[in-house]
Design a protein around this motif. Structure first.
Motif, PDB file in Angstrom:
ATOM      1  N   LEU A  69       0.716  -1.232   0.024  1.00  0.00           N
ATOM      2  CA  LEU A  69       0.033   0.034  -0.014  1.00  0.00           C
ATOM      3  C   LEU A  69       0.848   1.340  -0.107  1.00  0.00           C
ATOM      4  N   THR A  70       1.924   1.151   0.807  1.00  0.00           N
ATOM      5  CA  THR A  70       2.812   2.474   0.691  1.00  0.00           C
ATOM      6  C   THR A  70       3.407   2.720  -0.347  1.00  0.00           C
ATOM      7  N   ARG A  71       3.991   1.559  -1.203  1.00  0.00           N
ATOM      8  CA  ARG A  71       4.663   1.688  -2.511  1.00  0.00           C
ATOM      9  C   ARG A  71       3.634   2.358  -3.419  1.00  0.00           C
ATOM     10  N   VAL A  72       2.435   1.760  -3.571  1.00  0.00           N
ATOM     11  CA  VAL A  72       1.315   2.454  -4.412  1.00  0.00           C
ATOM     12  C   VAL A  72       0.955   3.578  -4.006  1.00  0.00           C
ATOM     13  N   LEU A  73       0.930   4.190  -2.897  1.00  0.00           N
ATOM     14  CA  LEU A  73       0.599   5.566  -2.367  1.00  0.00           C
ATOM     15  C   LEU A  73       1.627   6.510  -2.771  1.00  0.00           C
ATOM     16  N   ASN A  74       3.093   6.065  -2.901  1.00  0.00           N
ATOM     17  CA  ASN A  74       3.823   6.894  -3.032  1.00  0.00           C
ATOM     18  C   ASN A  74       4.320   6.899  -4.465  1.00  0.00           C
ATOM     19  N   GLY A  75       3.703   6.058  -5.481  1.00  0.00           N
ATOM     20  CA  GLY A  75       3.952   6.055  -6.711  1.00  0.00           C
ATOM     21  C   GLY A  75       5.181   5.191  -7.261  1.00  0.00           C
ATOM     22  N   LYS A  76       5.628   4.235  -6.405  1.00  0.00           N
ATOM     23  CA  LYS A  76       6.361   3.538  -6.475  1.00  0.00           C
ATOM     24  C   LYS A  76       6.412   1.925  -7.269  1.00  0.00           C
ATOM     25  N   GLN A  77       4.830   1.777  -7.201  1.00  0.00           N
ATOM     26  CA  GLN A  77       4.383   0.477  -7.652  1.00  0.00           C
ATOM     27  C   GLN A  77       3.006   0.828  -8.191  1.00  0.00           C
ATOM     28  N   ASN A  78       2.934   0.203  -9.350  1.00  0.00           N
ATOM     29  CA  ASN A  78       1.445   0.143 -10.082  1.00  0.00           C
ATOM     30  C   ASN A  78       0.593  -0.573  -9.275  1.00  0.00           C
ATOM     31  N   GLY A  79      -0.564  -0.026  -9.118  1.00  0.00           N
ATOM     32  CA  GLY A  79      -1.495  -0.911  -7.940  1.00  0.00           C
ATOM     33  C   GLY A  79      -3.007  -0.694  -8.315  1.00  0.00           C
ATOM     34  N   SER A  80      -3.312  -0.861  -9.668  1.00  0.00           N
ATOM     35  CA  SER A  80      -4.791  -0.917  -9.988  1.00  0.00           C
ATOM     36  C   SER A  80      -5.623  -1.505  -8.949  1.00  0.00           C
ATOM     37  N   LYS A  81      -5.227  -2.566  -8.808  1.00  0.00           N
ATOM     38  CA  LYS A  81      -6.353  -3.581  -7.964  1.00  0.00           C
ATOM     39  C   LYS A  81      -6.321  -2.969  -6.529  1.00  0.00           C
ATOM     40  N   THR A  82      -5.279  -2.330  -5.858  1.00  0.00           N
ATOM     41  CA  THR A  82      -5.065  -1.991  -4.560  1.00  0.00           C
ATOM     42  C   THR A  82      -5.868  -0.695  -4.728  1.00  0.00           C
ATOM     43  N   ILE A  83      -5.927   0.269  -5.803  1.00  0.00           N
ATOM     44  CA  ILE A  83      -6.494   1.400  -5.791  1.00  0.00           C
ATOM     45  C   ILE A  83      -7.945   0.915  -5.795  1.00  0.00           C
ATOM     46  N   MET A  84      -8.294   0.016  -6.538  1.00  0.00           N
ATOM     47  CA  MET A  84      -9.828  -0.294  -6.705  1.00  0.00           C
ATOM     48  C   MET A  84     -10.313  -0.666  -5.345  1.00  0.00           C
ATOM     49  N   LYS A  85      -9.599  -1.528  -4.501  1.00  0.00           N
ATOM     50  CA  LYS A  85     -10.040  -1.928  -3.199  1.00  0.00           C
ATOM     51  C   LYS A  85     -10.064  -0.688  -2.270  1.00  0.00           C
ATOM     52  N   LEU A  86      -9.286   0.296  -2.447  1.00  0.00           N
ATOM     53  CA  LEU A  86      -9.366   1.476  -1.697  1.00  0.00           C
ATOM     54  C   LEU A  86     -10.614   2.377  -2.091  1.00  0.00           C
ATOM     55  N   ALA A  87     -10.888   2.381  -3.268  1.00  0.00           N
ATOM     56  CA  ALA A  87     -11.898   3.096  -3.779  1.00  0.00           C
ATOM     57  C   ALA A  87     -13.177   2.380  -3.225  1.00  0.00           C
ATOM     58  N   LYS A  88     -13.331   1.321  -3.176  1.00  0.00           N
ATOM     59  CA  LYS A  88     -14.658   0.745  -2.807  1.00  0.00           C
ATOM     60  C   LYS A  88     -14.603   0.802  -1.045  1.00  0.00           C
ATOM     61  N   PHE A  89     -13.756   0.691  -0.627  1.00  0.00           N
ATOM     62  CA  PHE A  89     -13.624   1.011   0.895  1.00  0.00           C
ATOM     63  C   PHE A  89     -13.957   2.170   1.426  1.00  0.00           C
ATOM     64  N   LEU A  90     -13.339   3.163   0.557  1.00  0.00           N
ATOM     65  CA  LEU A  90     -13.442   4.337   0.906  1.00  0.00           C
ATOM     66  C   LEU A  90     -14.678   5.025   0.552  1.00  0.00           C
ATOM     67  N   GLY A  91     -15.349   4.364  -0.223  1.00  0.00           N
ATOM     68  CA  GLY A  91     -16.887   5.070  -0.675  1.00  0.00           C
ATOM     69  C   GLY A  91     -16.701   6.124  -1.905  1.00  0.00           C
TER      70      GLY A  91
END
Length: 92
Positions: free
Chosen positions: A37-59
């Motif tokens: 998660l930290t790597r995705v948030l800092n732009g060091k890793q592509n994380g489409s699945k992670t971002i989708m999970k975040l979007a769903k959780f955060l509404g």
């Protein structure tokens, strides 16, 4: 408009609105690995699945988290609903 925000600041803002104060707490709440998660948030890793999970959780929408454009919330966001359904179908 993004108002100078990036993915990390948008995620942090939405998490705070849900009473989540840290990235570690967010990772646990969403069921994500903290380091990934930290790597995705800092732009060091592509994380489409992670971002989708975040979007769903955060509404919110994937588009808003990644670009700052579109709807912050998902109510009436047909595009988010379609993407979310496809994500759930593929990744369950």
């Amino acid at each position: 408009m993004s108002n100078g925000e990036n993915l990390k600041t948008r995620v942090e803002r939405m998490a705070r609105s849900k009473g989540i104060a840290s990235t570690c707490e967010l990772a646990q709440a969403v069921g994500l690995n903290y380091a990934n998660l930290t790597r995705v948030l800092n732009g060091k890793q592509n994380g489409s699945k992670t971002i989708m999970k975040l979007a769903k959780f955060l509404g919110t929408s994937y588009e808003w988290l990644t670009t700052g454009c579109g709807l912050c919330g998902v109510e009436g966001d047909a595009k988010f609903d379609a993407i979310s359904e496809e994500f759930n179908r593929v990744y369950g």
